[in-house]
Design a protein around this motif. Structure first.
Motif, short mmCIF file in Angstrom:
data_model
loop_
_atom_site.label_atom_id
_atom_site.label_comp_id
_atom_site.label_asym_id
_atom_site.label_seq_id
_atom_site.Cartn_x
_atom_site.Cartn_y
_atom_site.Cartn_z
N THR A 90 0.84 -1.20 0.00
CA THR A 90 0.00 0.00 0.00
C THR A 90 0.87 1.25 0.00
OG1 THR A 90 -1.77 -1.13 1.18
CG2 THR A 90 -1.78 1.26 1.23
N ALA A 91 0.51 2.17 -0.85
CA ALA A 91 1.25 3.43 -0.95
C ALA A 91 0.55 4.51 -0.14
CB ALA A 91 1.35 3.85 -2.41
N SER A 92 1.37 5.39 0.42
CA SER A 92 0.82 6.52 1.17
C SER A 92 1.66 7.75 0.89
CB SER A 92 0.81 6.21 2.67
OG SER A 92 2.13 5.98 3.15
N GLY A 93 1.09 8.90 1.17
CA GLY A 93 1.80 10.15 0.93
C GLY A 93 1.08 11.00 -0.11
N SER A 94 1.81 11.92 -0.71
CA SER A 94 1.26 12.82 -1.72
C SER A 94 1.25 12.11 -3.07
CB SER A 94 2.09 14.10 -1.78
OG SER A 94 2.04 14.79 -0.55
N ILE A 95 0.14 11.49 -3.37
CA ILE A 95 0.03 10.67 -4.57
C ILE A 95 -0.99 11.28 -5.51
CG2 ILE A 95 -0.57 8.39 -5.45
CD1 ILE A 95 0.34 7.29 -2.68
N PHE A 96 -0.54 11.60 -6.71
CA PHE A 96 -1.42 12.17 -7.72
C PHE A 96 -1.72 11.18 -8.84
CE2 PHE A 96 -1.23 16.18 -5.70
CZ PHE A 96 0.06 16.34 -5.23
N SER A 97 -0.78 10.27 -9.05
CA SER A 97 -1.01 9.25 -10.08
C SER A 97 -0.21 8.01 -9.76
CB SER A 97 -0.60 9.78 -11.46
OG SER A 97 0.79 10.00 -11.52
N VAL A 98 -0.81 6.86 -10.06
CA VAL A 98 -0.12 5.58 -9.92
C VAL A 98 -0.22 4.89 -11.27
CG1 VAL A 98 0.02 3.37 -8.73
CG2 VAL A 98 -0.75 5.41 -7.49
N ASN A 99 0.90 4.62 -11.87
CA ASN A 99 0.90 3.97 -13.17
C ASN A 99 1.24 2.48 -13.00
OD1 ASN A 99 0.10 6.25 -14.72
ND2 ASN A 99 2.15 7.08 -14.41
N GLY A 100 2.34 2.02 -13.55
CA GLY A 100 2.67 0.60 -13.47
C GLY A 100 2.99 0.18 -12.04
N VAL A 101 2.60 -1.06 -11.73
CA VAL A 101 2.94 -1.65 -10.43
C VAL A 101 3.52 -3.03 -10.69
CG1 VAL A 101 1.14 -0.37 -9.22
CG2 VAL A 101 0.63 -2.63 -10.15
N ASP A 110 -5.88 -2.20 -6.48
CA ASP A 110 -7.05 -1.42 -6.08
C ASP A 110 -6.60 0.04 -6.11
OD1 ASP A 110 -9.01 0.02 -4.74
OD2 ASP A 110 -9.51 -1.65 -3.43
N ASN A 111 -6.98 0.73 -7.16
CA ASN A 111 -6.49 2.10 -7.34
C ASN A 111 -7.01 3.04 -6.26
OD1 ASN A 111 -4.94 1.49 -9.61
ND2 ASN A 111 -6.70 1.76 -10.97
N THR A 112 -8.23 2.81 -5.79
CA THR A 112 -8.77 3.70 -4.77
C THR A 112 -8.00 3.56 -3.46
OG1 THR A 112 -10.42 2.07 -4.12
CG2 THR A 112 -11.05 3.65 -5.80
N LYS A 113 -7.51 2.36 -3.19
CA LYS A 113 -6.77 2.12 -1.96
C LYS A 113 -5.26 2.21 -2.18
CE LYS A 113 -10.31 -0.87 0.05
NZ LYS A 113 -10.60 -2.22 0.61
N LYS A 114 -4.85 2.46 -3.45
CA LYS A 114 -3.43 2.57 -3.78
C LYS A 114 -2.69 1.32 -3.29
CE LYS A 114 -3.65 7.59 -3.64
NZ LYS A 114 -5.11 7.61 -3.40
N THR A 115 -3.27 0.19 -3.59
CA THR A 115 -2.76 -1.09 -3.13
C THR A 115 -2.56 -2.04 -4.30
OG1 THR A 115 -3.80 -0.90 -0.96
CG2 THR A 115 -3.28 -3.12 -1.71
N LYS A 123 6.90 -2.60 -6.29
CA LYS A 123 7.31 -1.36 -6.93
C LYS A 123 6.11 -0.69 -7.55
CE LYS A 123 9.13 -0.53 -11.06
NZ LYS A 123 10.04 -0.54 -12.23
N MET A 124 6.01 0.61 -7.39
CA MET A 124 4.95 1.38 -8.02
C MET A 124 5.55 2.61 -8.70
SD MET A 124 1.77 1.49 -5.34
CE MET A 124 1.18 0.07 -4.46
N VAL A 125 5.00 2.94 -9.82
CA VAL A 125 5.38 4.19 -10.49
C VAL A 125 4.36 5.24 -10.04
CG1 VAL A 125 5.79 5.37 -12.66
CG2 VAL A 125 6.33 2.93 -12.44
N ILE A 126 4.81 6.12 -9.17
CA ILE A 126 3.93 7.12 -8.55
C ILE A 126 4.42 8.50 -8.93
CG2 ILE A 126 3.13 8.04 -6.35
CD1 ILE A 126 3.39 5.22 -5.20
N ASN A 127 3.50 9.30 -9.43
CA ASN A 127 3.86 10.66 -9.85
C ASN A 127 5.05 10.64 -10.82
OD1 ASN A 127 1.88 11.34 -7.96
ND2 ASN A 127 3.38 11.89 -6.38
N GLY A 128 5.12 9.59 -11.62
CA GLY A 128 6.17 9.49 -12.62
C GLY A 128 7.50 8.99 -12.10
#
Length: 114
Positions: free
Chosen positions: A22-33, A71-76, A95-100
């Protein structure tokens, strides 16, 4: 941004585990995981990945046994692992691509042993 992974543990051959990240913090976009793993004295390898539009890929060694989902809403991002084998023993990293940018979670150890 931080990624928190969980779900590892000891399981007998043929058993199942589900990893969660699960990702947390200032997240504007999540692309590949994706999920990677590193066994002792081996290089890190990609186990499963999913694009932002849901296209999945799996390493040949886990096809038909592992399933990645998100689950994009939960950033999981989840990794359902079935029919586990001793050779699946490794530290698993998400690994997640977050905010590029690429972000990695701390590893979670999966041990498959009788």
């Amino acid at each position: 941004v931080q990624l928190q992974a969980s779900g590892g543990g000891l399981v007998q051959p043929g058993g199942s585990l589900r990893l969660s990240c699960t990702a947390s913090g200032s997240i504007f976009s999540v692309n590949g995981v994706g999920w990677y793993r590193q066994a002792p004295e081996k290089q890190r390898e990609l186990v499963a990945g999913m694009s932002s539009v849901g296209i999945t890929m799996y390493a040949d060694s886990v096809k038909g046994r592992f399933t990645i989902s998100r689950d994009n809403t939960k950033k999981t991002v989840l990794l359902q692992m079935n029919s586990l084998k001793p050779e699946d023993t490794a530290v698993y990293h998400c690994k997640m691509v977050i905010n590029g940018m690429n972000y990695w979670g701390e590893g979670t150890l999966v041990t498959v042993s009788s």
